[in-house]
Design an enzyme around this catalytic site. Structure first.
Site, PDB file in Angstrom:
ATOM      1  N   ASP A  29       0.808  -1.231   0.000  1.00 15.56           N
ATOM      2  CA  ASP A  29       0.000   0.000   0.000  1.00 15.56           C
ATOM      3  C   ASP A  29       0.834   1.270   0.000  1.00 15.56           C
ATOM      4  O   ASP A  29       1.844   1.378   0.684  1.00 15.56           O
ATOM      5  CB  ASP A  29      -0.947   0.039   1.198  1.00 15.56           C
ATOM      6  CG  ASP A  29      -1.803   1.297   1.174  1.00 15.56           C
ATOM      7  OD1 ASP A  29      -2.262   1.657   0.068  1.00 15.56           O
ATOM      8  OD2 ASP A  29      -1.985   1.931   2.217  1.00 15.56           O
ATOM      9  N   ASP A  72      -8.294   4.561   5.703  1.00 17.13           N
ATOM     10  CA  ASP A  72      -7.013   4.999   5.134  1.00 17.13           C
ATOM     11  C   ASP A  72      -6.437   6.149   5.977  1.00 17.13           C
ATOM     12  O   ASP A  72      -5.953   7.140   5.447  1.00 17.13           O
ATOM     13  CB  ASP A  72      -7.149   5.401   3.667  1.00 17.13           C
ATOM     14  CG  ASP A  72      -5.789   5.561   2.974  1.00 17.13           C
ATOM     15  OD1 ASP A  72      -4.747   5.282   3.610  1.00 17.13           O
ATOM     16  OD2 ASP A  72      -5.769   5.969   1.803  1.00 17.13           O
TER      17      ASP A  72
HETATM   18 ZN   LIG Z   1      -3.246   3.282  -0.618  1.00 15.01          ZN
END
Ligand SMILES: [Zn+2]
Length: 426
Positions: A154, A307
């Site tokens: 990520d 997030d």
């Molecule tokens: Zn991301």
């Protein structure tokens, strides 16, 4: 110490079994219990939950705790306290730390730190590629042995389709989900905002939806070939929703998440160049937001994740092009999701709680998401009517970078319990 608690008179919502009733919920020895199984003289500490919603602890599958390496932004201690204040009893930690979590000893360090200083459960993830460079496989089997719940690069994305195919073959063998940040970087190169009307008006370099959609489609094909469990992170475009919907219909093992900010905002918010609206993937158009809302309602998108990406003020207070991507989200997620979905009658409370707790637990294969007797007593008590104003200065997170400062919202977490221990109380 975890005691004997009787949460009384709340609306008990347990999406894992479709329970929705006003009643009392009992906790003893760190677990949910049926009180008839205990001696009649048991003395309970009463917690008044009337007018409130009692839910399984929320689970955030996408959090940047910034440890090891960037404690000025966040630590496991501060990040898990922020999580508790947001109703979360478990968070999945992304591996783009310094050093990146691509070795078993780093995973061991994170787990130990979380045990010592964390107030909610921390599930570490490991990198797919060494150093998140997208060149060589990370030691995936050793990462699994060290206790990761998923694999992800990520913040970046393996560009080489051949390498990605091999990664998927290993992940399928190890039965670990791949959490993919879908971004084809030759297409997104240099982009800072969604490519469209507003990027043109503001004169900022565009990040086309195509960058996301290319990887979503590539990975769907690879998941279909390899049988790997693909999970697409923070979807931002209408095209991606359509691709995932079609793949699910075909029976591909694909799941997806969306953030509260992509559900709540569009790129129009960038009109005054506020870097607290700069994130990756960028905020999309009105049509994208519509499609994401449709996707979360019809189940194409499985759950909501924050997030949570803390950055220091001095890093965000620079020209738009130079500011880092990302915003914090743990302490605003529930209220923003409730404003966007429940208030607008797109989902009811049971539907929202399922997408914040029960479904992420199931997709990630971690405990929680239930109030069943015998399960660890991870829960949140929510006041669905409490009005409050988002004040970043009051955050428990070490960072303040939120686009929701000053928002008048409704719905607040009053109490959070992890394994029968109260870790947050308003
Ligand atoms: Zn991301």
């Amino acid at each position: 110490m975890s005691g004997f608690y009787r949460l009384s008179g709340g609306r008990i919502l347990d999406p894992s079994c479709g329970r929705d009733e006003v009643g009392d919920l009992f906790v003893a020895g760190g677990r949910f219990v049926d009180p008839v199984s205990l001696p009649a003289e048991t003395s309970w500490e009463w917690i008044d939950a009337s007018g409130r919603i009692v839910t399984p602890g929320l689970i955030d599958a996408h959090v940047h705790l910034r440890e090891p390496g960037e404690p000025q932004k966040e630590t496991i201690a501060s990040g898990t306290r922020a999580a508790a204040a947001g109703g979360f009893t478990a968070v999945v930690a992304m591996p783009n730390t310094r050093p990146p979590a691509d070795q078993p000893n780093t995973i061991g360090w994170i787990r130990e730190r979380a045990r010592e200083q964390g107030v909610v459960r921390v599930y570490p993830t490991g990198c797919l590629s060494e150093g998140r460079k997208g060149e060589k496989l990370a030691p995936l089997a050793s990462l699994r042995a060290a206790g990761v719940v998923a694999l992800t690069d990520d913040g970046g994305c393996i560009q080489d389709a051949g390498l990605m195919r091999r990664v998927m073959e290993y992940a399928a063998m190890l039965d670990l989900p791949i959490l993919e940040h879908c971004e084809e970087s030759s297409v997104s190169a240099g982009g800072v905002v969604h490519e469209g009307y507003w990027s043109a008006v503001l004169g900022l370099r565009g990040w086309p939806s195509l960058a996301e959609e290319l990887i979503v489609s590539r990975d769907i094909l690879l998941a279909e070939l390899t049988g790997a469990r693909l999970h697409c992170q923070h979807l931002s475009s209408a095209g991606s929703v359509r691709l995932v919907r079609e793949a699910k219909r075909r029976g591909v093992r694909v799941t997806a998440e969306v953030t509260p900010h992509h559900l709540a905002l569009t790129d129009e918010a960038l009109a005054d160049y506020d870097t607290n609206f700069k994130m990756n993937p960028p905020l999309g158009s009105e049509a994208d937001r519509e499609a994401l809302r449709e996707g979360i309602v019809d189940g194409t998108i499985d759950f909501i994740a924050s997030d949570h990406a803390p950055h220091c003020s001095f890093e965000k207070e620079v020209e738009f092009d130079r500011a880092p991507f990302g915003i914090v989200g743990l302490e605003t997620m529930l209220a923003v999701a409730a404003e966007t979905l429940v208030k607008m009658k797109l989902l009811d409370w049971p539907g929202l709680v399922a997408r914040l707790s029960t479904i992420p637990a199931r997709v990630l294969g971690v405990p929680g998401g239930t109030l069943a007797a015998g399960a660890p007593a991870d829960l949140a008590v929510i006041d669905p009517n409490l009005q409050w104003t988002v004040n970043p200065q009051a955050f428990l997170s070490r960072s303040r970078n939120t686009p929701f400062a000053g928002w008048e919202v409704q719905g607040r977490v009053m109490l959070t319990m992890v394994e029968g221990k109260i870790v947050w109380r308003l």
